[in-house]
Design a protein around this motif. Structure first.
Motif, PDB file in Angstrom:
ATOM      1  N   ARG A  69       8.345   0.859  -7.385  1.00 38.74           N
ATOM      2  CA  ARG A  69       9.238   0.492  -8.488  1.00 38.74           C
ATOM      3  C   ARG A  69       8.974   1.493  -9.603  1.00 38.74           C
ATOM      4  N   VAL A  70      10.038   2.037 -10.210  1.00 41.07           N
ATOM      5  CA  VAL A  70       9.910   3.060 -11.246  1.00 41.07           C
ATOM      6  C   VAL A  70      10.805   2.697 -12.416  1.00 41.07           C
ATOM      7  N   LEU A  71      10.236   2.796 -13.621  1.00 41.55           N
ATOM      8  CA  LEU A  71      11.007   2.543 -14.839  1.00 41.55           C
ATOM      9  C   LEU A  71      10.431   3.395 -15.960  1.00 41.55           C
ATOM     10  N   ASP A  72      11.264   4.229 -16.551  1.00 36.24           N
ATOM     11  CA  ASP A  72      10.861   5.053 -17.697  1.00 36.24           C
ATOM     12  C   ASP A  72       9.565   5.825 -17.438  1.00 36.24           C
ATOM     13  N   GLY A  73       9.426   6.401 -16.258  1.00 39.53           N
ATOM     14  CA  GLY A  73       8.246   7.199 -15.935  1.00 39.53           C
ATOM     15  C   GLY A  73       7.036   6.403 -15.479  1.00 39.53           C
ATOM     16  N   SER A  74       7.111   5.080 -15.503  1.00 37.46           N
ATOM     17  CA  SER A  74       6.017   4.238 -15.003  1.00 37.46           C
ATOM     18  C   SER A  74       6.278   3.909 -13.536  1.00 37.46           C
ATOM     19  N   HIS A  75       5.236   4.042 -12.729  1.00 31.93           N
ATOM     20  CA  HIS A  75       5.334   3.772 -11.293  1.00 31.93           C
ATOM     21  C   HIS A  75       4.399   2.628 -10.916  1.00 31.93           C
ATOM     22  N   VAL A  76       4.893   1.729 -10.100  1.00 32.88           N
ATOM     23  CA  VAL A  76       4.088   0.668  -9.508  1.00 32.88           C
ATOM     24  C   VAL A  76       4.405   0.660  -8.023  1.00 32.88           C
ATOM     25  N   LEU A  77       3.381   0.573  -7.194  1.00 26.54           N
ATOM     26  CA  LEU A  77       3.577   0.429  -5.761  1.00 26.54           C
ATOM     27  C   LEU A  77       3.228  -0.997  -5.371  1.00 26.54           C
ATOM     28  N   VAL A  78       3.897  -1.501  -4.360  1.00 26.39           N
ATOM     29  CA  VAL A  78       3.637  -2.843  -3.850  1.00 26.39           C
ATOM     30  C   VAL A  78       3.495  -2.733  -2.337  1.00 26.39           C
ATOM     31  N   SER A  79       2.447  -3.339  -1.801  1.00 33.47           N
ATOM     32  CA  SER A  79       2.265  -3.344  -0.350  1.00 33.47           C
ATOM     33  C   SER A  79       2.128  -4.782   0.128  1.00 33.47           C
ATOM     34  N   ALA A  80       2.574  -4.999   1.359  1.00 39.03           N
ATOM     35  CA  ALA A  80       2.401  -6.298   2.012  1.00 39.03           C
ATOM     36  C   ALA A  80       2.024  -6.025   3.467  1.00 39.03           C
ATOM     37  N   TYR A  81       0.896  -6.595   3.875  1.00 40.34           N
ATOM     38  CA  TYR A  81       0.392  -6.412   5.229  1.00 40.34           C
ATOM     39  C   TYR A  81       0.180  -7.778   5.855  1.00 40.34           C
ATOM     40  N   LYS A  82       0.806  -7.996   7.013  1.00 37.24           N
ATOM     41  CA  LYS A  82       0.707  -9.311   7.651  1.00 37.24           C
ATOM     42  C   LYS A  82      -0.069  -9.307   8.956  1.00 37.24           C
ATOM     43  N   GLY A  83      -0.783  -8.224   9.229  1.00 36.58           N
ATOM     44  CA  GLY A  83      -1.577  -8.162  10.455  1.00 36.58           C
ATOM     45  C   GLY A  83      -2.703  -9.183  10.462  1.00 36.58           C
ATOM     46  N   VAL A  84      -3.177  -9.517  11.629  1.00 30.13           N
ATOM     47  CA  VAL A  84      -4.264 -10.485  11.770  1.00 30.13           C
ATOM     48  C   VAL A  84      -5.601  -9.844  11.412  1.00 30.13           C
ATOM     49  N   GLN A  85      -5.829  -8.628  11.908  1.00 32.03           N
ATOM     50  CA  GLN A  85      -7.065  -7.900  11.628  1.00 32.03           C
ATOM     51  C   GLN A  85      -6.864  -7.007  10.414  1.00 32.03           C
ATOM     52  N   ALA A  86      -7.959  -6.670   9.720  1.00 29.69           N
ATOM     53  CA  ALA A  86      -7.872  -5.716   8.615  1.00 29.69           C
ATOM     54  C   ALA A  86      -7.304  -4.406   9.158  1.00 29.69           C
ATOM     55  N   ARG A  87      -6.521  -3.741   8.353  1.00 28.33           N
ATOM     56  CA  ARG A  87      -5.905  -2.471   8.741  1.00 28.33           C
ATOM     57  C   ARG A  87      -6.825  -1.331   8.329  1.00 28.33           C
ATOM     58  N   PRO A  88      -7.141  -0.412   9.243  1.00 28.86           N
ATOM     59  CA  PRO A  88      -8.037   0.696   8.886  1.00 28.86           C
ATOM     60  C   PRO A  88      -7.366   1.677   7.920  1.00 28.86           C
ATOM     61  N   ALA A  89      -8.189   2.411   7.184  1.00 25.14           N
ATOM     62  CA  ALA A  89      -7.681   3.438   6.278  1.00 25.14           C
ATOM     63  C   ALA A  89      -6.939   4.495   7.087  1.00 25.14           C
ATOM     64  N   GLU A  90      -5.889   5.051   6.500  1.00 23.56           N
ATOM     65  CA  GLU A  90      -5.125   6.089   7.183  1.00 23.56           C
ATOM     66  C   GLU A  90      -4.219   6.820   6.206  1.00 23.56           C
ATOM     67  N   VAL A  91      -3.730   7.966   6.641  1.00 21.63           N
ATOM     68  CA  VAL A  91      -2.732   8.721   5.883  1.00 21.63           C
ATOM     69  C   VAL A  91      -1.425   8.582   6.638  1.00 21.63           C
ATOM     70  N   VAL A  92      -0.371   8.148   5.947  1.00 27.25           N
ATOM     71  CA  VAL A  92       0.939   7.987   6.576  1.00 27.25           C
ATOM     72  C   VAL A  92       1.936   8.907   5.887  1.00 27.25           C
ATOM     73  N   LYS A  93       2.927   9.333   6.648  1.00 31.79           N
ATOM     74  CA  LYS A  93       3.970  10.201   6.117  1.00 31.79           C
ATOM     75  C   LYS A  93       5.107   9.327   5.586  1.00 31.79           C
ATOM     76  N   ILE A  94       5.546   9.650   4.376  1.00 30.12           N
ATOM     77  CA  ILE A  94       6.651   8.931   3.764  1.00 30.12           C
ATOM     78  C   ILE A  94       7.754   9.920   3.447  1.00 30.12           C
ATOM     79  N   SER A  95       8.925   9.397   3.104  1.00 29.79           N
ATOM     80  CA  SER A  95       9.981  10.311   2.681  1.00 29.79           C
ATOM     81  C   SER A  95       9.539  10.905   1.349  1.00 29.79           C
ATOM     82  N   GLY A  96       9.773  12.187   1.155  1.00 28.17           N
ATOM     83  CA  GLY A  96       9.315  12.878  -0.059  1.00 28.17           C
ATOM     84  C   GLY A  96       9.725  12.127  -1.306  1.00 28.17           C
TER      85      GLY A  96
END
Length: 136
Positions: A69-96
């Motif tokens: 979410r972006v407003l007037d130069g401020s950025h906030v990211l929101v994540s939601a993970y519904k897996g049963v086990q903890a998710r390991p750290a990783e680098v993922v590719k996103i759209s630029g």
């Protein structure tokens, strides 16, 4: 979407599309989950970026979504993970996203850190649940 009773742990009946009746006896409610929903509501009410910032999906797969979410130069990211086990750290590719230089964010609930660098999102190990990431 949040349906009635989600905030207290109400689950669907076994048949598709059926919802259990609302349990009005508060002793049957998941108070910890209700508190989490109340925190989310308070955070959204207090933060204009979460209320009316532009929305952009950054990453989505079976058990994880991350949006910005972006407003007037401020950025906030929101994540939601519904897996049963903890998710390991990783680098993922996103759209630029054009966000340069590298930006770091801190999780409001967990204190974990993530990094957003152009088309790379460096995620820490994630527990099940949601997180609101604010600029570090």
């Amino acid at each position: 979407c949040v349906y009635y009773g989600d905030e207290i742990g109400l689950e669907n009946e076994g048949t598709f599309g059926s919802r259990n009746c609302m349990p009005w006896d508060e002793s049957a409610w998941d108070k910890e989950l209700l508190g989490f929903y109340q925190q989310l509501i308070a955070l959204r009410r207090a933060d204009p970026v979460l209320q009316s910032g532009a929305f952009r999906m950054l990453y989505a797969e079976d058990d994880l979504i991350v949006f910005e979410r972006v407003l007037d130069g401020s950025h906030v990211l929101v994540s939601a993970y519904k897996g049963v086990q903890a998710r390991p750290a990783e680098v993922v590719k996103i759209s630029g996203n054009g966000m340069k230089p590298v930006r770091e964010f801190v999780g409001k609930f967990t204190g974990l850190r993530l990094k957003l660098d152009g088309d790379r999102l460096t995620l820490p190990g994630l527990p099940r649940g949601g997180e609101i990431w604010q600029a570090a």
